[in-house]
Design an enzyme around this catalytic site. Structure first.
Site, PDB file in Angstrom:
ATOM      1  N   ARG A  72       8.403   5.306  -5.458  1.00  0.00           N
ATOM      2  CA  ARG A  72       8.585   6.151  -4.276  1.00  0.00           C
ATOM      3  C   ARG A  72       8.569   5.390  -2.969  1.00  0.00           C
ATOM      4  O   ARG A  72       9.436   5.541  -2.127  1.00  0.00           O
ATOM      5  CB  ARG A  72       7.449   7.175  -4.161  1.00  0.00           C
ATOM      6  CG  ARG A  72       7.727   8.545  -4.703  1.00  0.00           C
ATOM      7  CD  ARG A  72       6.388   9.190  -5.023  1.00  0.00           C
ATOM      8  NE  ARG A  72       5.738   8.325  -5.991  1.00  0.00           N
ATOM      9  CZ  ARG A  72       5.966   8.412  -7.302  1.00  0.00           C
ATOM     10  NH1 ARG A  72       6.696   9.376  -7.770  1.00  0.00           N
ATOM     11  NH2 ARG A  72       5.422   7.572  -8.150  1.00  0.00           N
ATOM     12  N   THR A  73       7.517   4.568  -2.796  1.00  0.00           N
ATOM     13  CA  THR A  73       7.328   3.944  -1.488  1.00  0.00           C
ATOM     14  C   THR A  73       8.494   3.001  -1.175  1.00  0.00           C
ATOM     15  O   THR A  73       9.029   3.003  -0.072  1.00  0.00           O
ATOM     16  CB  THR A  73       5.971   3.203  -1.442  1.00  0.00           C
ATOM     17  OG1 THR A  73       4.959   4.131  -1.836  1.00  0.00           O
ATOM     18  CG2 THR A  73       5.665   2.685  -0.068  1.00  0.00           C
ATOM     19  N   LYS A  80       7.818 -20.146 -10.158  1.00  0.00           N
ATOM     20  CA  LYS A  80       7.580 -21.530  -9.717  1.00  0.00           C
ATOM     21  C   LYS A  80       6.253 -21.699  -8.982  1.00  0.00           C
ATOM     22  O   LYS A  80       5.983 -22.749  -8.408  1.00  0.00           O
ATOM     23  CB  LYS A  80       8.733 -21.978  -8.814  1.00  0.00           C
ATOM     24  CG  LYS A  80      10.079 -21.892  -9.495  1.00  0.00           C
ATOM     25  CD  LYS A  80      11.231 -22.297  -8.591  1.00  0.00           C
ATOM     26  CE  LYS A  80      12.555 -22.058  -9.300  1.00  0.00           C
ATOM     27  NZ  LYS A  80      13.687 -22.221  -8.399  1.00  0.00           N
ATOM     28  N   ARG A  87       3.976  -4.654   0.407  1.00  0.00           N
ATOM     29  CA  ARG A  87       3.023  -4.102  -0.573  1.00  0.00           C
ATOM     30  C   ARG A  87       2.466  -5.256  -1.401  1.00  0.00           C
ATOM     31  O   ARG A  87       3.219  -6.143  -1.809  1.00  0.00           O
ATOM     32  CB  ARG A  87       3.699  -3.091  -1.495  1.00  0.00           C
ATOM     33  CG  ARG A  87       2.808  -2.759  -2.697  1.00  0.00           C
ATOM     34  CD  ARG A  87       3.246  -1.572  -3.463  1.00  0.00           C
ATOM     35  NE  ARG A  87       2.991  -0.338  -2.738  1.00  0.00           N
ATOM     36  CZ  ARG A  87       2.964   0.863  -3.314  1.00  0.00           C
ATOM     37  NH1 ARG A  87       3.178   0.988  -4.606  1.00  0.00           N
ATOM     38  NH2 ARG A  87       2.742   1.940  -2.598  1.00  0.00           N
ATOM     39  N   HIS A 128      -3.194   2.630   2.652  1.00  0.00           N
ATOM     40  CA  HIS A 128      -1.783   2.994   2.457  1.00  0.00           C
ATOM     41  C   HIS A 128      -1.422   3.913   3.629  1.00  0.00           C
ATOM     42  O   HIS A 128      -1.268   5.125   3.457  1.00  0.00           O
ATOM     43  CB  HIS A 128      -1.635   3.688   1.106  1.00  0.00           C
ATOM     44  CG  HIS A 128      -0.236   3.820   0.605  1.00  0.00           C
ATOM     45  ND1 HIS A 128       0.877   3.564   1.385  1.00  0.00           N
ATOM     46  CD2 HIS A 128       0.236   4.178  -0.619  1.00  0.00           C
ATOM     47  CE1 HIS A 128       1.965   3.775   0.653  1.00  0.00           C
ATOM     48  NE2 HIS A 128       1.602   4.143  -0.558  1.00  0.00           N
TER      49      HIS A 128
HETATM   50  C1  NCD Z   1       0.180   5.466  -4.695  1.00  0.00           C
HETATM   51  C2  NCD Z   1       0.050   3.988  -4.505  1.00  0.00           C
HETATM   52  O1  NCD Z   1       0.813   3.187  -5.050  1.00  0.00           O
HETATM   53  O2  NCD Z   1      -0.836   3.658  -3.754  1.00  0.00           O
HETATM   54  N1  NCD Z   1       1.461   5.926  -4.836  1.00  0.00           N
HETATM   55  C3  NCD Z   1       2.280   5.958  -3.755  1.00  0.00           C
HETATM   56  O3  NCD Z   1       2.451   4.991  -3.038  1.00  0.00           O
HETATM   57  N2  NCD Z   1       2.878   7.120  -3.489  1.00  0.00           N
HETATM   58  C4  NCD Z   1      -0.804   6.038  -5.590  1.00  0.00           C
HETATM   59  C5  NCD Z   1      -0.854   5.566  -7.006  1.00  0.00           C
HETATM   60  O4  NCD Z   1      -0.355   4.523  -7.394  1.00  0.00           O
HETATM   61  O5  NCD Z   1      -1.496   6.299  -7.775  1.00  0.00           O
END
Ligand code: NCD
Length: 310
Positions: free
Chosen positions: A58-59, A87, A109, A137
């Site tokens: 999603r993100t 590497k 991320r 987040h």
């Molecule tokens: C979450 C995450 O990756 O922090 N999902 C997201 O970004 N919508 C929550 C999760 O992984 O459960």
């Protein structure tokens, strides 16, 4: 109007005015995704690097769609297939090398807490934290907040409950701080092993029984169990978890008619929420996903854009 910050690393850095500005801007951007031609020239000529050192569905897609709708040039980096994977190149060297290609903004991320903040020290452009370990987040919390305001028409005084794996959840950490900043009352429920050390200082009510918490709430947020961040001793059995903390129709028996049900995804159907609840009338889980694009457009625009071109 501008944000008071250069990077979006933590919801703690946002003033209330910043939050209001992001919510208002998100509202005006939401309409773009409903048009036939879903594109505005706002970030034309800007380069965004989506640097994902940890998996995401999603993100990552949400940022990429947001960037394309603003006409930015987007480049995606993911760990698999990179020199880091094969590497042994370090995180810092990887960031320095991408930075040498002069992107305007990094969306990062990483599985380590503090990774986005560490990168921000090396980068001339802007950084958005798209999730760092179990720390924060911030864009998820902002889209959650936007969705709550859209549903309820207000924020102050609302009672929100967060259920499940609070200890390992960056969503919970960002949500709790942001919701409290905007005057909401936050409770949490979950097994004792899922409560973080020091929760007494978070200014939240702690329930060990989700059914006792639900009747008081305006909004409930269920969380995925973050298996990848825990040892087996934390979590013996999914069926047992579903029985005591899963939300199904029976658990909602005494909940308000107007209760809104949320989840940041990915959802384990039948564990934290039953299928009938996920697909039921109180669920706004897909609204959260829709709103994520608008909120990320607003954040990128406010960090980078020229107000005149909107
Ligand atoms: C979450 C995450 O990756 O922090 N999902 C997201 O970004 N919508 C929550 C999760 O992984 O459960």
């Amino acid at each position: 109007m501008k944000l008071s910050l250069r990077h979006l690393l933590s919801v703690r850095d946002l003033t209330k005015r910043d939050v209001e500005l992001i919510l208002e801007t998100s509202r005006s951007f939401k309409g773009i995704s409903e048009r036939d031609i879903k594109k505005v020239p706002t970030l034309r000529g800007r380069t965004v690097v989506n640097a994902f050192f940890e998996d995401s569905t999603r993100t990552r897609l949400s940022f990429e769609i947001a960037e394309k709708r603003l006409s930015a040039d987007t480049v995606n980096f993911s760990i698999s297939g990179s020199s880091m994977a094969k590497k042994g190149e370090s995180f810092i060297d990887t960031i320095r090398n991408i930075e040498a290609m002069k992107p305007d903004i990094f969306v990062i991320r990483h599985s380590q807490a503090g990774a986005a903040a560490q990168a921000a020290k090396l980068i001339h452009g802007r950084v958005v934290n798209a999730g760092d370990g179990q720390h924060e987040h911030p864009t998820q919390a902002l889209l959650d907040l936007f969705t709550i305001r859209e549903q309820k028409g207000r924020l102050k005084g609302l009672k929100v409950g967060i259920v499940g794996d609070i200890a390992h959840s960056r969503v919970a950490r960002s949500d709790i701080v942001l919701f409290q900043k905007m005057g909401m009352e936050v409770s949490v429920a979950g097994p004792a092993t899922f409560m973080p050390f020091g929760i007494e200082d978070w200014n939240v009510k702690v329930f060990t029984d989700v059914r006792a918490m639900l009747p008081q709430l305006d909004v409930v947020m269920a969380l995925r169990i973050q298996r990848e961040r825990m040892g087996e001793q934390f979590f013996p059995n999914e069926r047992e978890y579903a029985r005591f903390f899963g939300i199904n129709q029976a658990a909602l028996h005494e909940a308000k008619e107007s209760l809104v049900i949320m989840h940041p995804g990915p959802v384990n159907r039948g564990v934290e929420l039953s299928t009938e609840v996920i697909d039921g009338p109180r669920s706004v889980i897909l609204d959260q996903v829709t709103n994520g694009v608008a909120v990320r457009m607003a954040i990128l625009y406010l960090l980078l854009g020229d107000t005149k071109e909107m």
